[in-house]
Write an enzyme that holds these catalytic residues in place. Sequence first.
Site, PDB file in Angstrom:
ATOM      1  N   ASN A 289      -5.249   6.960  14.308  1.00  0.00           N
ATOM      2  CA  ASN A 289      -4.340   6.287  13.371  1.00  0.00           C
ATOM      3  C   ASN A 289      -3.044   7.087  13.387  1.00  0.00           C
ATOM      4  O   ASN A 289      -3.060   8.298  13.175  1.00  0.00           O
ATOM      5  CB  ASN A 289      -4.958   6.292  11.963  1.00  0.00           C
ATOM      6  CG  ASN A 289      -4.011   5.728  10.931  1.00  0.00           C
ATOM      7  OD1 ASN A 289      -3.120   4.951  11.261  1.00  0.00           O
ATOM      8  ND2 ASN A 289      -4.180   6.136   9.682  1.00  0.00           N
ATOM      9  N   GLY A 290      -1.920   6.436  13.690  1.00  0.00           N
ATOM     10  CA  GLY A 290      -0.642   7.145  13.746  1.00  0.00           C
ATOM     11  C   GLY A 290       0.128   6.723  14.996  1.00  0.00           C
ATOM     12  O   GLY A 290      -0.192   5.732  15.643  1.00  0.00           O
TER      13      GLY A 290
ATOM     14  N   LYS B  78      -1.975  -2.661   4.763  1.00  0.00           N
ATOM     15  CA  LYS B  78      -1.848  -2.298   3.348  1.00  0.00           C
ATOM     16  C   LYS B  78      -0.983  -1.059   3.162  1.00  0.00           C
ATOM     17  O   LYS B  78      -0.232  -0.961   2.208  1.00  0.00           O
ATOM     18  CB  LYS B  78      -3.220  -2.046   2.735  1.00  0.00           C
ATOM     19  CG  LYS B  78      -3.190  -1.687   1.258  1.00  0.00           C
ATOM     20  CD  LYS B  78      -2.501  -2.756   0.429  1.00  0.00           C
ATOM     21  CE  LYS B  78      -2.405  -2.403  -1.018  1.00  0.00           C
ATOM     22  NZ  LYS B  78      -1.610  -3.373  -1.787  1.00  0.00           N
TER      23      LYS B  78
ATOM     24  N   GLU C 275      11.202  -8.911  -5.725  1.00  0.00           N
ATOM     25  CA  GLU C 275       9.759  -8.757  -5.572  1.00  0.00           C
ATOM     26  C   GLU C 275       9.073 -10.107  -5.433  1.00  0.00           C
ATOM     27  O   GLU C 275       8.167 -10.288  -4.621  1.00  0.00           O
ATOM     28  CB  GLU C 275       9.203  -7.980  -6.758  1.00  0.00           C
ATOM     29  CG  GLU C 275       7.686  -7.856  -6.819  1.00  0.00           C
ATOM     30  CD  GLU C 275       7.069  -7.219  -5.587  1.00  0.00           C
ATOM     31  OE1 GLU C 275       7.807  -6.604  -4.787  1.00  0.00           O
ATOM     32  OE2 GLU C 275       5.842  -7.376  -5.395  1.00  0.00           O
TER      33      GLU C 275
ATOM     34  N   ARG D 288      -6.433  -2.335   5.977  1.00  0.00           N
ATOM     35  CA  ARG D 288      -5.428  -1.392   6.483  1.00  0.00           C
ATOM     36  C   ARG D 288      -4.876  -1.815   7.823  1.00  0.00           C
ATOM     37  O   ARG D 288      -3.840  -1.331   8.268  1.00  0.00           O
ATOM     38  CB  ARG D 288      -6.043  -0.006   6.608  1.00  0.00           C
ATOM     39  CG  ARG D 288      -6.471   0.623   5.309  1.00  0.00           C
ATOM     40  CD  ARG D 288      -7.442   1.746   5.560  1.00  0.00           C
ATOM     41  NE  ARG D 288      -6.795   2.838   6.216  1.00  0.00           N
ATOM     42  CZ  ARG D 288      -6.426   3.958   5.609  1.00  0.00           C
ATOM     43  NH1 ARG D 288      -6.652   4.081   4.322  1.00  0.00           N
ATOM     44  NH2 ARG D 288      -5.860   4.925   6.265  1.00  0.00           N
TER      45      ARG D 288
ATOM     46  N   HIS E 254      28.929 -15.878  -3.910  1.00  0.00           N
ATOM     47  CA  HIS E 254      29.683 -15.163  -2.861  1.00  0.00           C
ATOM     48  C   HIS E 254      29.085 -15.388  -1.485  1.00  0.00           C
ATOM     49  O   HIS E 254      28.937 -14.465  -0.696  1.00  0.00           O
ATOM     50  CB  HIS E 254      29.734 -13.674  -3.223  1.00  0.00           C
ATOM     51  CG  HIS E 254      30.302 -13.446  -4.581  1.00  0.00           C
ATOM     52  ND1 HIS E 254      31.643 -13.528  -4.870  1.00  0.00           N
ATOM     53  CD2 HIS E 254      29.692 -13.215  -5.769  1.00  0.00           C
ATOM     54  CE1 HIS E 254      31.851 -13.316  -6.160  1.00  0.00           C
ATOM     55  NE2 HIS E 254      30.676 -13.130  -6.737  1.00  0.00           N
TER      56      HIS E 254
ATOM     57  N   TRP F 148      -4.052  -1.628  13.472  1.00  0.00           N
ATOM     58  CA  TRP F 148      -2.760  -2.279  13.198  1.00  0.00           C
ATOM     59  C   TRP F 148      -1.875  -1.854  14.354  1.00  0.00           C
ATOM     60  O   TRP F 148      -1.468  -0.695  14.446  1.00  0.00           O
ATOM     61  CB  TRP F 148      -2.191  -1.827  11.864  1.00  0.00           C
ATOM     62  CG  TRP F 148      -0.919  -2.528  11.508  1.00  0.00           C
ATOM     63  CD1 TRP F 148      -0.767  -3.839  11.186  1.00  0.00           C
ATOM     64  CD2 TRP F 148       0.389  -1.954  11.457  1.00  0.00           C
ATOM     65  NE1 TRP F 148       0.545  -4.111  10.915  1.00  0.00           N
ATOM     66  CE2 TRP F 148       1.283  -2.985  11.081  1.00  0.00           C
ATOM     67  CE3 TRP F 148       0.894  -0.684  11.677  1.00  0.00           C
ATOM     68  CZ2 TRP F 148       2.648  -2.771  10.923  1.00  0.00           C
ATOM     69  CZ3 TRP F 148       2.248  -0.466  11.511  1.00  0.00           C
ATOM     70  CH2 TRP F 148       3.118  -1.497  11.152  1.00  0.00           C
TER      71      TRP F 148
ATOM     72  N   GLU G 151       5.443 -12.492   2.348  1.00  0.00           N
ATOM     73  CA  GLU G 151       4.421 -11.711   3.060  1.00  0.00           C
ATOM     74  C   GLU G 151       3.061 -12.396   3.089  1.00  0.00           C
ATOM     75  O   GLU G 151       2.234 -12.057   3.928  1.00  0.00           O
ATOM     76  CB  GLU G 151       4.296 -10.310   2.485  1.00  0.00           C
ATOM     77  CG  GLU G 151       3.815 -10.207   1.070  1.00  0.00           C
ATOM     78  CD  GLU G 151       3.680  -8.749   0.644  1.00  0.00           C
ATOM     79  OE1 GLU G 151       3.382  -7.893   1.472  1.00  0.00           O
ATOM     80  OE2 GLU G 151       3.889  -8.486  -0.542  1.00  0.00           O
TER      81      GLU G 151
ATOM     82  N   CYS H 242      -4.191   2.210  10.421  1.00  0.00           N
ATOM     83  CA  CYS H 242      -5.487   1.770  10.944  1.00  0.00           C
ATOM     84  C   CYS H 242      -6.604   2.379  10.106  1.00  0.00           C
ATOM     85  O   CYS H 242      -6.398   3.299   9.337  1.00  0.00           O
ATOM     86  CB  CYS H 242      -5.637   2.228  12.383  1.00  0.00           C
ATOM     87  SG  CYS H 242      -4.254   1.738  13.405  1.00  0.00           S
TER      88      CYS H 242
ATOM     89  N   LYS I  61       6.728 -11.326  -2.242  1.00  0.00           N
ATOM     90  CA  LYS I  61       5.364 -11.870  -2.354  1.00  0.00           C
ATOM     91  C   LYS I  61       5.228 -13.150  -1.535  1.00  0.00           C
ATOM     92  O   LYS I  61       4.290 -13.342  -0.780  1.00  0.00           O
ATOM     93  CB  LYS I  61       5.021 -12.146  -3.816  1.00  0.00           C
ATOM     94  CG  LYS I  61       4.787 -10.933  -4.664  1.00  0.00           C
ATOM     95  CD  LYS I  61       3.489 -10.228  -4.384  1.00  0.00           C
ATOM     96  CE  LYS I  61       3.499  -9.064  -3.487  1.00  0.00           C
ATOM     97  NZ  LYS I  61       4.395  -7.980  -3.535  1.00  0.00           N
TER      98      LYS I  61
HETATM   99  C1  AGP Z   1       4.023  -4.997  -0.872  1.00  0.00           C
HETATM  100  O1  AGP Z   1       3.338  -6.188  -1.247  1.00  0.00           O
HETATM  101  C2  AGP Z   1       3.700  -4.553   0.535  1.00  0.00           C
HETATM  102  N1  AGP Z   1       2.321  -4.463   0.750  1.00  0.00           N
HETATM  103  C3  AGP Z   1       4.509  -3.355   0.961  1.00  0.00           C
HETATM  104  O2  AGP Z   1       5.867  -3.672   0.786  1.00  0.00           O
HETATM  105  C4  AGP Z   1       4.237  -2.042   0.202  1.00  0.00           C
HETATM  106  O3  AGP Z   1       4.711  -2.138  -1.115  1.00  0.00           O
HETATM  107  C5  AGP Z   1       4.998  -0.920   0.911  1.00  0.00           C
HETATM  108  O4  AGP Z   1       4.471  -0.813   2.214  1.00  0.00           O
HETATM  109  C6  AGP Z   1       4.897   0.427   0.202  1.00  0.00           C
HETATM  110  O5  AGP Z   1       3.564   0.818   0.136  1.00  0.00           O
HETATM  111  P1  AGP Z   1       3.162   2.017  -0.872  1.00  0.00           P
HETATM  112  O6  AGP Z   1       3.486   1.549  -2.252  1.00  0.00           O
HETATM  113  O7  AGP Z   1       1.697   2.212  -0.655  1.00  0.00           O
HETATM  114  O8  AGP Z   1       3.969   3.215  -0.495  1.00  0.00           O
END
Ligand code: AGP
Length: 610
Positions: A100-101, A605, A483, A27, A506, A74, A490, A2, A487
Site C-alpha cells: 500500500n503506497g 476511503k 460539501e 479502502r 460573476h 486502489w 462522488e 489499499c 457528495k
Molecule cells: C469525502 O466524502 C471523501 N471521501 C474525501 O474527500 C475525504 O474527505 C478526503 O479524502 C479526506 O479524507 P480524511 O478526512 O480521512 O483525511
Amino acid sequence: MCGIIGFTGSREAAPILVDGLKRLEYRGYDSAGLITGTGSSLHLRRRAGRLVELEKLLATQPAAGTYGISHTRWATHGGATDANAHPHLSADSTIAVVHNGVIENYLQLKKQLQADGVQFRSETDTEVLAHLIAHYYQGDLLLAVRKTVELVKGTYGLAVVCKHEPGVLVGARLGSPLVIGLGDDGNYLASDASALAGYADKVVYLNDRQICQLDAESWVIRNQDMDTVDATAHDIQHYLGDYDAGKGDYPHFMLKEIYEQPEALANAMRGRLDDADATAHFGGLNLTAQQLRATDRVIMTACGTSYHAGLVGEYLFEELARMPVEVEYASEFRYRNPPIDRSTVILAITQSGETADTLAAMREAKRMGHTSLAICNAVGSSIAREACGGVYLHAGPEIGVASTKAFTSQCAVLTMLALYFGRTRHLSAPQGQKVIDELRALPDVIRQTLRCHDRVKDIARKYADMRNCLYLGRQYLYPAALEGALKLKEISYVHAEGYAAAEMKHGPIALVDADTPSVFLVPRGQVFDKVMSNMQEIKARGGPVIAVCSPNDAEVAHIADDLIPVPDVPEYLQPIVCSIPLQLLAYEIALLKGCDVDKPRNLAKSVTVE
Ligand code: AGP
C-alpha cells in the site's frame, strides 16, 4: 489507499484473509488477491474487479495453507487487471509482496532490474519490490526486506512471504499504516485494525521506518539498524471501541452513517461541554491554557470533506473567538512554505488520520517547529499519533467512502474549539452557555431533520436524470454548498458545483438553464434577503430551484420549485443541519442511477498516496 491482511497460525488462512479484505474493501476495490502457503508451496489467487470475483475464483481453485497475505487494491500504477492485482511475485516465485503506497523511484529501480535481465509481468510499481527482495534474499527474509526498503523513495505498507520460510510474515512501514494483530489462533498483519476485529485481541502499530517479522507464536519489530524495538501491544478495543462495524438493518454503510449522526454528534460532545465555566474542555489538546491563549491565529489544513469542515471552522473561529483563520488544502500547504509566525497553531482535520497530504502537511508544520493539532476520527492513526495534541471525533468507524457523520462531527468539534478559544478571549459566560445549550439540543434537531428523507426521495426521483447541478449558499452555508456538491459528485457521478451564492453573477450563472437545477441553502439568517435575490436571478433564467429552507417559509415557497424545510438553528449550526438533506439527496440520486453508494468508482476511503 489499499487494504492489506496477513495471517499466520493454526487455521486455514484463506477464509480469514477474504473476511479481512471484505472489511477493508472500502479502502480500495479495483482488484483483489491473496497467496497462501502449505510448507514451501505458495498458492497465488488474484482477480481484477471486486472482491467477489476473487471469491468466485477461490470457490473453484481453493488456496490451502495456514499462512498468507492478501490485498484489495486502489490502482496507482497500471489498470485494474489480473496481472496488476497484488500479490506480486519475484521472477522465481519464491517471494510474494502486497503493498500500500507509492514507490516514487520505481522506474529507476525497474530499469536497473531489467538491465540485470529481470522480466516484469505487470505495470505496477510494487513488482519491483518482489524482485529486489528476491535479489537480496540469502536465507533471511527480514534482512532482505530491510535492504530493499532502503532503496525505496516514496511510501509503503508492506507484507511479504517467502516459500523458503513457511509460516513467516514480514512487514514494513513508511507513510502507509501497518499494524500487527495478536490472536489465540495466530498472528496478523493489517493496514487497519478494524479488519482484525473478532480475530486479534491485541494490536501493535508500526511506526515509520520500522520492519517486523511474525509467525504463529511470536513477533518482533526492528528499526532501520535492525535493533529490536520495544513496542507495546494494546487491546484492540482501545482502537475500535464497541462500535458495531456492520451495516445493521441498513442497505448501505452510507445510509447507516447518515442516520447515526444524532448519536455521533452526542458522542463528539460527550464530556466536553462545561456548564460551570460555560466553555468546552478537551482531554487531548496537550497544550496549557497559556499556550492556547498565546495562539493568535490558526491554519487549518485538510482534504476533501474535511477541508469543507475547515471552511466552516473559519467562520466559527471568526465569530465565536474573533480569531483569524486560514484554511489550506493540505496538498497545497505542504509545498507553499507560507510565512507562519510563532503564535500560529496548525490544525489538521481528518477522518481517517492517514491521508497522505494531510499527514505530510502536519509533518512539515512540525518540522518548522509549529504546534500541530489534529481533529481525527480514527483512534491510533498516524496523524492522531504524530500530532502534538488533538480531539477525537468518537464518531465510530466511517466505512462509506462518502463522508457524512465525520463531517458533521468535525463541525461540532470545531464549534466547541471555537467556544473554548472564545471563552479565553471575549466571549462572556452567558454567551458561552448559549452555545452550549444549542449544541446540546443538536442531536434531537438532527433527528427531526432526518424526517425530510421521504421528501428528499421525491425530489431525487424528479431530478435523477440531471447532468449538472449547482449548490449555492452564503456565509456558513457556502462550505455546506461545497460539501453538498461533493457528495453528489462522488457517489452519483453527476457534475455538481458548490458556489458562494452571490458569486453566480460573476460568470457561473451562464450555466443556468432548464436542465440545470440549483440547490439553494436558504434558511432564515442575516443574509436571507440576499440569497433570495440570487434565487430570483436563477429563476429569471429558467433554472429550477430546490430550496433547503426554514419551516413554513412562504416567501421561499413562492419562488422555489421544491422545498426541503429543516429546523431553525443559530447560523453557526446551519452547516450541520443543512448537510443532512444534501447527504440524503446524493444518496437517493445515486441509488436511482444504480451507483455503488458505499464504494463509488475511482475512489477510496482514505487516500494514502499523494
Ligand atoms: C469525502 O466524502 C471523501 N471521501 C474525501 O474527500 C475525504 O474527505 C478526503 O479524502 C479526506 O479524507 P480524511 O478526512 O480521512 O483525511
